[in-house]
Design a protein around this motif. Structure first.
Motif, PDB file in Angstrom:
ATOM      1  N   ALA A  43      13.630 -58.187 -42.170  1.00  0.00           N
ATOM      2  CA  ALA A  43      14.271 -59.166 -41.291  1.00  0.00           C
ATOM      3  C   ALA A  43      13.243 -59.931 -40.461  1.00  0.00           C
ATOM      4  CB  ALA A  43      15.276 -58.474 -40.379  1.00  0.00           C
ATOM      5  N   LEU A  74      28.901 -61.631 -34.611  1.00  0.00           N
ATOM      6  CA  LEU A  74      28.433 -60.487 -35.390  1.00  0.00           C
ATOM      7  C   LEU A  74      28.146 -59.294 -34.480  1.00  0.00           C
ATOM      8  CD1 LEU A  74      27.880 -59.957 -38.389  1.00  0.00           C
ATOM      9  CD2 LEU A  74      25.507 -60.568 -37.984  1.00  0.00           C
ATOM     10  N   ALA A 102      21.913 -54.269 -45.470  1.00  0.00           N
ATOM     11  CA  ALA A 102      22.522 -55.587 -45.269  1.00  0.00           C
ATOM     12  C   ALA A 102      22.966 -55.774 -43.823  1.00  0.00           C
ATOM     13  CB  ALA A 102      23.712 -55.765 -46.219  1.00  0.00           C
ATOM     14  N   THR A 103      23.506 -54.732 -43.230  1.00  0.00           N
ATOM     15  CA  THR A 103      23.947 -54.791 -41.843  1.00  0.00           C
ATOM     16  C   THR A 103      22.776 -55.069 -40.911  1.00  0.00           C
ATOM     17  OG1 THR A 103      25.763 -53.257 -42.257  1.00  0.00           O
ATOM     18  CG2 THR A 103      25.027 -53.469 -39.974  1.00  0.00           C
ATOM     19  N   SER A 106      21.061 -58.707 -41.691  1.00  0.00           N
ATOM     20  CA  SER A 106      21.871 -59.858 -41.284  1.00  0.00           C
ATOM     21  C   SER A 106      22.010 -59.939 -39.769  1.00  0.00           C
ATOM     22  CB  SER A 106      23.249 -59.826 -41.951  1.00  0.00           C
ATOM     23  OG  SER A 106      23.978 -58.695 -41.540  1.00  0.00           O
ATOM     24  N   THR A 107      22.233 -58.817 -39.122  1.00  0.00           N
ATOM     25  CA  THR A 107      22.354 -58.816 -37.660  1.00  0.00           C
ATOM     26  C   THR A 107      21.052 -59.263 -37.020  1.00  0.00           C
ATOM     27  OG1 THR A 107      23.946 -57.009 -37.758  1.00  0.00           O
ATOM     28  CG2 THR A 107      22.885 -57.395 -35.643  1.00  0.00           C
ATOM     29  N   LEU A 110      20.200 -63.137 -37.769  1.00  0.00           N
ATOM     30  CA  LEU A 110      21.065 -64.034 -37.005  1.00  0.00           C
ATOM     31  C   LEU A 110      20.790 -63.963 -35.509  1.00  0.00           C
ATOM     32  CD1 LEU A 110      24.533 -63.792 -38.756  1.00  0.00           C
ATOM     33  CD2 LEU A 110      23.115 -65.816 -38.495  1.00  0.00           C
TER      34      LEU A 110
END
Length: 186
Positions: A43, A74, A102-103, A106-107, A110
């Motif tokens: 990330a 989110l 994925a959690t 993406s968190t 974003l």
């Protein structure tokens, strides 16, 4: 080399106590450390890559308001869902091959989009004109600061009952969501 050292020091120090470090700590109480480390590194690399390559142009196409609004929703979703989920569903998420990664990614992406560290990476790239060194320095700065958050999260996970950590983790996500919404609208 100066660009790498400067970007590392600037980003590492600015991440101390920042939301990404607190998120890392919260994720470390929910998921396996290896999963959190890999996800956070990916990330951070994605986020800094965007900053270095496209950062100065991306907001021409997607207003930062919508990106931050999505991140706030989110955060609220993860905070509330953690509160209302039973232990069995949390265990399924923890053991899922794709769920935690994925959690987390993406968190993280974003929530950090348009953050001070991403804006700093854009400014550093423009100042030094060394995108690769800036990418390496900023990514390592964020990653090492988040490792400190993970270490703290692991410590709390061993010392505090999991039910309290669940509430703490939920509170952190909800607080970030509400804080982001407040900053957007007030």
């Amino acid at each position: 080399m100066e660009a790498l050292v400067t970007s590392f020091v600037l980003i590492f120090t600015s991440e101390m106590g920042d939301k990404s470090q607190l998120m890392s700590m919260a994720f470390a109480t929910l998921f396996k450390v290896r999963t959190v480390l890999i996800s956070i590194f990916i990330a951070a690399l994605i986020n800094n890559g965007i900053a270095v390559i496209f950062g100065s142009y991306i907001t021409e196409y997607i207003p930062i308001f919508y990106i931050k609004f999505s991140a706030a929703l989110l955060f609220l979703f993860f905070g509330i869902s953690t509160l209302i989920e039973g232990e069995t569903k949390q265990e399924k998420i923890k053991n899922s091959k794709y769920g935690p990664v994925a959690t987390i990614i993406s968190t993280y992406v974003l929530s950090e989009f348009g953050d001070k560290t991403q804006l700093a990476a854009i400014a550093l790239t423009a100042s030094y004109n060394s995108p690769l060194y800036i990418l390496i320095g900023t990514t390592l700065g964020i990653f090492l600061a988040d490792i400190l958050g993970i270490i703290v999260g692991i410590y709390f996970n061993k010392k505090i009952p999991s039910q309290y950590l669940k509430y703490l983790s939920s509170f952190i996500f909800i607080a970030f969501g509400l804080s982001t919404l407040y900053k957007l609208f007030f």
